[in-house]
Design a protein around this motif. Sequence first.
Motif, PDB file in Angstrom:
ATOM      1  N   ASP A 133      -4.383  10.284   1.850  1.00  0.00           N
ATOM      2  CA  ASP A 133      -3.090   9.760   1.423  1.00  0.00           C
ATOM      3  C   ASP A 133      -2.424  10.852   0.591  1.00  0.00           C
ATOM      4  N   ASP A 165      -0.766  -1.497  -0.624  1.00  0.00           N
ATOM      5  CA  ASP A 165      -1.925  -0.611  -0.643  1.00  0.00           C
ATOM      6  C   ASP A 165      -3.172  -1.287  -0.088  1.00  0.00           C
ATOM      7  N   TYR A 207       3.601  -3.467  -4.576  1.00  0.00           N
ATOM      8  CA  TYR A 207       3.028  -2.146  -4.285  1.00  0.00           C
ATOM      9  C   TYR A 207       1.541  -2.283  -3.946  1.00  0.00           C
TER      10      TYR A 207
HETATM   11  N1  ARG Z   1       5.473   6.568  -3.618  1.00  0.00           N
HETATM   12  C1  ARG Z   1       4.501   6.588  -4.656  1.00  0.00           C
HETATM   13  C2  ARG Z   1       5.077   7.246  -5.905  1.00  0.00           C
HETATM   14  O1  ARG Z   1       5.959   8.079  -5.806  1.00  0.00           O
HETATM   15  C3  ARG Z   1       3.239   7.348  -4.274  1.00  0.00           C
HETATM   16  C4  ARG Z   1       2.441   6.736  -3.166  1.00  0.00           C
HETATM   17  C5  ARG Z   1       0.987   6.996  -3.341  1.00  0.00           C
HETATM   18  N2  ARG Z   1       0.161   6.430  -2.315  1.00  0.00           N
HETATM   19  C6  ARG Z   1      -0.212   5.156  -2.266  1.00  0.00           C
HETATM   20  N3  ARG Z   1      -0.964   4.762  -1.268  1.00  0.00           N
HETATM   21  N4  ARG Z   1       0.115   4.282  -3.179  1.00  0.00           N
HETATM   22  O2  ARG Z   1       4.612   6.957  -6.986  1.00  0.00           O
END
Ligand code: ARG
Length: 623
Positions: free
Chosen positions: A133, A352, A348
Amino acid sequence: MSQTTASQVRAEDPVASIERALRRAAAEVLNLEAGSIDPHVRPAQNPQFGDFQANLAMPLAKQAGLKPRDLAQQLVDAAADDLAAVVEPPEVAGPGFINLRLKPDVLAAAVESIDNNRLGIEPDPQASPIAIDLCGVNVAKQMHVGHLRSTIIGDGLARVFERRGRTVLRQNHLGDWGLPIAMVLHQLRAAGVDLDRLELTDLDRAYRDAQLAGKADSKGLEAADRLHAGPHRVAELEAQNASAAEAMEAARMTLVKLQQGDPELVADWQKLIDCTMRAVEEMLELLNVHMTAEHNRGESFYRDRLADVVDAFVREGISEEDEGALVVRFDDRDRPLLIRKSDGGFLYATTDLAAVRYRTQELGASRVIYVVDARQRDHFRDVFDAARRIGWDVTPDGTPVELVHVPFGAVLGTDKRPLKTRSGENVTLMSLLNEAVERGTSEVKRRAADPEAPTHDMTADELDAIGRAVGIGAVKYADMSNDLVRDYVFDMDRMIAFEGNTGPYIQYAHARINSIFQRGGIDPAALADGPLMMTEPAEKQLALALLRYGATIEQVASTLEPHRLCSYLYELANTYSAFYQQCPVLKAEREDVRMSRLRLCDLTRRVIADGLDLLGIDAPPRM
Ligand code: ARG
């Protein structure tokens, strides 16, 4: 299984064979656990006494209440058979040192065995894929400097696994779903912006406007009230609050319609994504990162799986209701993991969890590595524990899954505070990279001005390409050469220097070796079956350093610490420098010595280029 491969790898490195033999002997003689023993093998101070000294007898004898010299002799006797393949009969000296001298052909044979495309890197026998990731930029916002780290560290680790023959699934978990993007979408539509001509700056502006429009200035209102700011000011703030509520409401409506699949909104939303991704892809290309649109698995990818994920937790009785919301609780912490809000919305964390299920249950990944900011540590701890509770830590074919967060620290300015521009805004990644490329290019051009420089006859375009490699290489190397969790200071002067533990220093070492072949008019391929002999201490040291490459790569893969590769390359470059100072190459006194040294140079050059490539850094042939 991994035990046997590890020993096969190290069988090529005589030091590792010596260590293993002594460890086994000490375990046998003292009835200890072999893994707990440090054999203390060091290069000999004086070549007269051999190549190495093993100093384990002294501390072990003290523990066991024995005489160190007696124990040393017992160890030598017990290890004799194992050691015989590698060293001459060892000698015990002084208070209990064990002096070891390599057999004449051992180093040459070992170097010979890594002088091929693998360079001593053994394939990883595991067949299941590894998911990484990385990147995780947020759509409708500039790629922030924090995403730089995730992208280049993630890509670096991916390259290491791939070099060892593993299948890597790069997963770009884009922030492309949810309220923030709905706010921007609403803002752009309300402002009548032509979404077919969207630029990143429009998105930036819309993002700021949307944030502003949605923010009720309640603090301001209180203050205005308290300070008797006058009816106008209070009325203004009241109006702003009312319109903030309205803006938020409109954004929420947009989100609901988007989530229901309203075709017009979905089409517009896609335009925002495309605009962001164009900029991101440009940057990934400049960064020399192996990632394209096919690796996008943004939050929106999971949108139709969220309800099902939550259902699974309910069905298994792992989640519980809490004031209308749904949470997973853990025995060892107060903080529950919220997986569904009381209004039915997902979070979020829900996304995940869906991603863990997809990666382990659908893609069959047996290792899922999250290269994400250290501030999300608690989030991943909770998500991983919840995933384990429901059984997504085993692939469908029964392979256990390792879920790991690779946390990294912040990037600081030279003032030790989070990096900001002079105007106080967050620094965009693009501006940093542009500056690095400029700095790299001007340094390369300055050097090329010297009539003696190997780059003197190059065109401006060629020099630009080298400058780009140097600038980007400097940034990437600096980012990966320290312990990842530590915050680091973004000091362009230091990272771009051609001296010290920097990317350009390693690149330059590589280019300098290349120039030997150029000056001598030698085709390295013609050396292939030439002689190899290591007699000078500096030759031996270089050979031993080269032999550590395979084990270093294996360590990076197991510890997920790319800085080990940086330190290795730095050490190799230094060891090479010492060799070059002490051992004439083109002017060697004998032809066979000259050939042998050229082979060592060529192998060093290839190991450095390969190591840099695993860090995603180019190695220009001339600098
Ligand atoms: N978009 C998120 C941020 O900028 C990061 C994503 C990280 N990966 C995950 N699987 N949550 O904080």
